[in-house]
Design a protein around this motif. Structure first.
Motif: not given
Length: 241
Positions: A117-146
């Motif tokens: 979104n406009e504020k940035g980008s982060y992952y979520i897990d199956k519980q909906g918990v926010k997980v920050p992006l990592s310098d070690n790994h980029s996960a290939r997951v579904l992208l969600v905008f808005g």
């Protein structure tokens, strides 16, 4: 007989005192033993965000490594909380073994989608918990905008779960875009067309309609003739060329 009872009682008392002394002596020696080793194990699954050395750095007490500290001063609860504070950790268990090893068993969070979104980008897990992006790994997951807040994350979780539970949809749908009044649109892998999903209602019915439409248009090779596939209307798929 009375003498025998007294003798048995005295033997019992002596045995109890001896066992207590031996236990106390053994316990004291055990508690004075030092931590000889630190072992980190990851539970089965994708362990891409954390390394053994990263978890080792979390196993500190009073800003010092626990290596060579006495077992008696080790705060296992505090160490476990240190590990759990890491945003990539879902579960953790930290304990001491008899030989002086501190063992940490860690389960990492598994991202299911990446929110942009406009504020940035982060992952979520199956519980909906926010997980920050990592310098070690980029996960290939579904992208969600808005998606902009926790309420909207909770609203979209059933949609993401439905996509990921279906082998075909998981490969086909690459991104989800939320518009205005809770309307959703998909971008797909098989072509440049968009899928207008509408509101997050009747998920099963809409996906069944989509897959039936796919089966027909893939077979007669007409899928690329369309610019949009609309699932918003009851019991029908409306397409625009």
């Amino acid at each position: 007989m009375r003498f025998k009872r007294i003798l048995k009682y005295l033997l019992f008392v002596v045995l109890t005192i001896s066992l207590g002394f031996l236990y106390g002596f053994s316990s004291k020696r055990n508690f004075n033993k030092k931590v000889t080793n630190i072992v980190v194990e990851f539970e089965a699954g994708d362990n891409n965000f954390l390394s053994h050395s990263m978890v080792n750095k979390l196993l500190i007490q009073n800003n010092e490594t626990i290596q060579n500290q006495a077992k008696s001063v080790i705060n296992l609860y505090g160490l476990e909380n240190n590990v759990l504070k890491n945003p990539y950790v879902e579960k953790a268990s930290v304990f001491l073994t008899v030989d002086g090893t501190v063992k940490a068993i860690v389960k990492q969070r598994t991202p299911i989608a990446r929110i942009l979104n406009e504020k940035g980008s982060y992952y979520i897990d199956k519980q909906g918990v926010k997980v920050p992006l990592s310098d070690n790994h980029s996960a290939r997951v579904l992208l969600v905008f808005g998606i902009n807040n926790d309420k909207e994350i909770n609203q979209i979780k059933p949609l993401i779960s439905a996509i990921l539970q279906d082998d075909f949809l998981k490969k086909e749908i690459v991104s989800v875009q939320k518009f205005g009044e809770d309307e959703y649109q998909f971008s797909v892998r098989s072509g440049g067309y968009k899928i207008n999903f509408g509101k997050l209602t009747e998920l099963d019915i809409k996906f069944k309609k989509l897959k039936a439409f796919y089966n027909k248009t893939f077979e007669d090779k007409t899928i690329q003739n369309y610019k949009t596939i609309n699932l918003k209307y009851h019991n029908q798929v409306v397409c625009a060329k």
